[in-house]
Scaffold this motif. Sequence first.
Motif, short mmCIF file in Angstrom:
data_model
loop_
_atom_site.label_atom_id
_atom_site.label_comp_id
_atom_site.label_asym_id
_atom_site.label_seq_id
_atom_site.Cartn_x
_atom_site.Cartn_y
_atom_site.Cartn_z
N GLN A 1 0.83 -1.21 0.00
CA GLN A 1 0.00 0.00 0.00
C GLN A 1 0.86 1.26 0.00
O GLN A 1 0.59 2.22 -0.73
CB GLN A 1 -0.94 0.02 1.21
CG GLN A 1 -1.90 1.18 1.21
CD GLN A 1 -2.83 1.17 0.02
OE1 GLN A 1 -3.55 0.21 -0.20
NE2 GLN A 1 -2.83 2.24 -0.77
N ARG A 2 1.91 1.25 0.79
CA ARG A 2 2.79 2.42 0.86
C ARG A 2 3.50 2.66 -0.47
O ARG A 2 3.66 3.80 -0.90
CB ARG A 2 3.78 2.26 2.00
CG ARG A 2 3.05 2.27 3.36
CD ARG A 2 3.99 2.17 4.51
NE ARG A 2 4.77 3.39 4.57
CZ ARG A 2 5.96 3.48 5.16
NH1 ARG A 2 6.49 2.44 5.74
NH2 ARG A 2 6.60 4.62 5.17
N CYS A 3 3.94 1.59 -1.12
CA CYS A 3 4.58 1.73 -2.43
C CYS A 3 3.60 2.29 -3.46
O CYS A 3 3.95 3.18 -4.23
CB CYS A 3 5.15 0.39 -2.90
SG CYS A 3 6.67 -0.07 -2.06
N GLU A 4 2.37 1.78 -3.45
CA GLU A 4 1.35 2.29 -4.37
C GLU A 4 1.10 3.77 -4.11
O GLU A 4 0.97 4.55 -5.06
CB GLU A 4 0.05 1.50 -4.21
CG GLU A 4 0.12 0.11 -4.79
CD GLU A 4 -1.13 -0.73 -4.50
OE1 GLU A 4 -2.15 -0.18 -4.02
OE2 GLU A 4 -1.07 -1.95 -4.75
N ASP A 5 1.04 4.17 -2.83
CA ASP A 5 0.82 5.58 -2.49
C ASP A 5 1.93 6.48 -3.01
O ASP A 5 1.71 7.66 -3.27
CB ASP A 5 0.71 5.76 -0.97
CG ASP A 5 -0.58 5.18 -0.40
OD1 ASP A 5 -1.52 4.91 -1.18
OD2 ASP A 5 -0.64 5.00 0.83
N HIS A 6 3.15 5.93 -3.15
CA HIS A 6 4.29 6.72 -3.59
C HIS A 6 4.67 6.45 -5.05
O HIS A 6 5.70 6.92 -5.53
CB HIS A 6 5.49 6.46 -2.69
CG HIS A 6 5.36 7.09 -1.34
ND1 HIS A 6 4.69 6.49 -0.30
CD2 HIS A 6 5.78 8.29 -0.88
CE1 HIS A 6 4.72 7.28 0.75
NE2 HIS A 6 5.36 8.38 0.44
N GLY A 7 3.86 5.66 -5.75
CA GLY A 7 4.13 5.40 -7.16
C GLY A 7 5.34 4.51 -7.40
O GLY A 7 5.98 4.60 -8.46
N ALA A 8 5.67 3.66 -6.45
CA ALA A 8 6.82 2.75 -6.60
C ALA A 8 6.33 1.32 -6.75
O ALA A 8 5.28 0.95 -6.21
CB ALA A 8 7.74 2.87 -5.39
N GLN A 9 7.09 0.53 -7.47
CA GLN A 9 6.77 -0.89 -7.63
C GLN A 9 7.42 -1.67 -6.49
O GLN A 9 8.57 -1.42 -6.13
CB GLN A 9 7.33 -1.39 -8.97
CG GLN A 9 7.14 -2.88 -9.18
CD GLN A 9 7.89 -3.39 -10.41
OE1 GLN A 9 8.42 -2.62 -11.20
NE2 GLN A 9 7.92 -4.70 -10.55
#
Length: 165
Positions: free
Chosen positions: A49-57
């Motif tokens: 979820q945190r990666c999605e929030d920051h646009g990271a894979q």
Amino acid sequence: MQLLHRSSDTTKPLVREAIHDLRDLLKDMEGESLSLEAAILQWHEETQQRCEDHGAQLVWQARPNATVLGASEFSELTRILREAVTNALKHASTTVLSVTVDSPGSTLTLVVENDGLLAEPPEGTVRGLDIMDGRARKLGGWCQYSKSDDRWQVTLEVPLSSTMA
């Protein structure tokens, strides 16, 4: 939860992190133990979820063994992982975050690696990294960080206290 749903897109990650922190505090107070497998599932969900929030894979690899984490072990490991992920997403231009959790025998190894390097790597003591190292030592292990091939890496190794029969 209403706060999360009413938050703007820029503040949602902060609200989500605060909710996770509160949940962790409540778990610590309850003194629940948790299987390593269940802990890894929670860590994966939060990190995704945190990666999605920051646009990271996110690239996630885990090989849990049949270990039960005490409430304080789970809490400390969660906070170390959270700090490592925060550093990668907040202080670097991360596009791909890789997390590897391995538990050969009675040791847990956690590696967090990202492709976004800081323009100037930190020198001397760095608060977040020192806190992660202190938490690892509290668990009888160690935590170190390094730069390798244009990648930033945090490695944690701690002994696991109990395995399930």
